[in-house]
Scaffold this motif. Structure first.
Motif, short mmCIF file in Angstrom:
data_model
loop_
_atom_site.label_atom_id
_atom_site.label_comp_id
_atom_site.label_asym_id
_atom_site.label_seq_id
_atom_site.Cartn_x
_atom_site.Cartn_y
_atom_site.Cartn_z
N ILE A 271 1.12 -1.18 -0.16
CA ILE A 271 -0.26 0.03 -0.10
C ILE A 271 0.81 1.09 0.04
O ILE A 271 0.55 2.03 -0.77
N PHE A 272 2.15 1.46 0.89
CA PHE A 272 2.67 2.61 0.83
C PHE A 272 3.33 2.46 -0.25
O PHE A 272 3.42 3.66 -1.21
N CYS A 273 3.03 1.19 -1.18
CA CYS A 273 4.77 1.75 -2.77
C CYS A 273 3.98 2.01 -3.35
O CYS A 273 3.97 2.54 -4.60
N THR A 274 2.53 1.65 -3.67
CA THR A 274 1.37 1.79 -4.65
C THR A 274 0.80 3.19 -4.48
O THR A 274 -0.12 3.23 -5.42
N VAL A 275 0.44 3.20 -3.48
CA VAL A 275 -0.80 4.45 -2.79
C VAL A 275 -0.13 5.26 -2.39
O VAL A 275 0.16 6.77 -2.85
N VAL A 276 0.66 5.30 -0.93
CA VAL A 276 1.68 6.17 -0.77
C VAL A 276 2.33 7.39 -1.61
O VAL A 276 2.44 8.39 -2.07
N THR A 277 3.22 6.57 -1.76
CA THR A 277 4.38 7.51 -2.27
C THR A 277 4.35 7.60 -3.63
O THR A 277 4.53 9.00 -3.73
N PRO A 278 3.38 7.55 -4.87
CA PRO A 278 2.98 8.61 -5.88
C PRO A 278 1.99 9.65 -5.10
O PRO A 278 1.94 10.12 -6.12
N MET A 279 1.82 9.64 -3.85
CA MET A 279 1.35 10.52 -3.86
C MET A 279 1.97 11.70 -3.05
O MET A 279 1.79 12.54 -3.60
N LEU A 280 3.03 11.75 -1.98
CA LEU A 280 4.00 11.72 -1.22
C LEU A 280 4.83 12.64 -2.87
O LEU A 280 5.24 13.74 -2.47
N ASN A 281 5.26 11.61 -3.27
CA ASN A 281 6.44 11.85 -4.48
C ASN A 281 6.33 14.37 -4.84
O ASN A 281 7.35 14.51 -4.91
N PRO A 282 5.02 14.15 -5.53
CA PRO A 282 4.89 15.20 -5.85
C PRO A 282 4.84 16.24 -5.09
O PRO A 282 5.61 17.60 -5.02
N LEU A 283 5.21 16.29 -3.92
CA LEU A 283 4.42 16.78 -2.40
C LEU A 283 6.10 17.06 -2.28
O LEU A 283 6.55 18.40 -2.11
N ILE A 284 7.01 16.52 -2.50
CA ILE A 284 8.42 15.81 -2.23
C ILE A 284 9.13 17.30 -2.64
O ILE A 284 9.82 17.72 -2.52
N TYR A 285 8.60 17.11 -3.75
CA TYR A 285 9.14 17.27 -5.37
C TYR A 285 8.72 19.42 -5.32
O TYR A 285 10.03 19.60 -6.03
N THR A 286 8.09 19.38 -4.79
CA THR A 286 6.80 20.79 -5.27
C THR A 286 7.33 21.57 -3.84
O THR A 286 7.00 23.16 -3.77
#
Length: 318
Positions: A271-286
């Motif tokens: 769940i962390f890999c498929t749901v959470v990480t794709p959601m967090l990546n844009p926030l981390i980069y922006t």
């Protein structure tokens, strides 16, 4: 092949059997999937439509966001549908398709993160040669290599699994079709295939992860010669990259650097890999990148302004 045909579909146990928990998870994952798609696609469109974001760093960021959106789409819609279903099933071809496409996008992301680390290394350690080395042709070549690597990675998985004898049972203790949950249903010895999976997934992830950490070590060491302002900007960018790398590779290493086995915690890591990480990546980069935030604001303002003008003209002349 004859044995495999006995299984035409798999039953997914999912995350939980409690209807109340399923309803709560459906709301939570629906919101996270919506946020994932909007944020990642916004980054992609912003980069491709903003001339000021033409550097290789943003080129790779746009494709990383595209991969996150695609990877999430392989998993989340089926997960959301199953949370509303009493019986969660997936046909054999659909299961193989999910396995293949999921590992394709995941594999491309592995190599994209390597390309992004290379870009930061050249930008910080060889700044005078940055534009010469990281030219458009070289960036496209790295992108092609990422796709080729991801395709090879996923083809290997499909070749290993497709012709295995699935002769029952057909119940997968997971919410997705992945290698280890599937191998537990095979009615033959899977020791050798398990070693191949560990080498193809876990070992590769571990080696690349270590190499990436070493490269960032060189980058951070080279910052001693930079000005304070230059160090601050480089550290801001590198910290985002390192965070994303850790979020991606550490769960991958945990799940695949081991013999064939399926632990209850694997579902939550998935769940962390498929749901959470794709959601967090844009926030981390922006969040710490003023340049891309400004371009996003301009794009959103342009979209809203254009929509307002169109509505105004329609109300007047339609």
């Amino acid at each position: 092949m004859g044995l495999r045909k006995n299984v035409t579909e798999f039953v997914l146990l999912g995350l939980t059997q409690d209807p109340n928990v399923q309803a709560a998870l459906f709301v939570m994952f629906s919101l996270s999937y919506t946020l994932t798609m909007l944020s990642n696609l916004l980054i992609t469109v912003t980069v491709f439509t903003s001339p000021s974001l033409g550097s290789p760093m943003y080129f790779f960021l746009a494709y990383l966001s595209l991969m996150d959106a695609a990877y999430s789409t392989v998993i989340s819609p089926k997960l959301l549908t199953d949370l509303l279903s009493d019986r969660k099933t997936i046909s054999f071809p659909a299961c193989m398709g999910q396995l293949f496409i999921g590992h394709l996008f995941g594999g491309v992301e592995v190599f994209l993160l390597v390309a992004m680390a290379l870009d930061r290394y050249v930008a910080i350690c060889k700044p005078l040669h940055y534009l010469t080395i990281m030219n458009r042709q070289y960036c496209i070549l790295l992108l092609v290599v990422a796709w080729a690597g991801g395709l090879l990675h996923s083809v290997v998985h499909l070749v290993f699994v497709y012709n295995l004898p699935f002769c029952g049972p057909n119940v997968i203790d997971h919410f997705i079709c992945d290698m280890y949950p599937l191998l537990e249903l095979v009615c033959t010895d899977t020791y050798f295939i398990g070693l191949m999976v560990a080498a193809n997934d876990g070992a590769i992830c571990m080696v690349i992860f270590i190499l990436l950490l070493i490269s960032y070590g060189f980058i951070l060491h080279s910052l001693k010669t930079h000005s304070q302002q230059g160090r601050k900007k480089a550290l801001s960018t590198c910290s985002s990259h390192i965070t994303v790398v850790v979020l991606f590779y550490v769960p991958c290493i945990f799940m695949y650097v081991r013999p064939v086995s399926n632990f209850p915690v694997d579902k939550f890591i998935a769940i962390f890999c498929t749901v959470v990480t794709p959601m967090l990546n844009p926030l981390i980069y922006t969040l710490r990148n003023l340049e891309i935030k400004n371009c996003m604001q301009k794009l959103l303002h342009k979209i809203l302004t254009t929509g307002t003008i169109q509505r105004s003209l329609c109300s007047k002349y339609c």
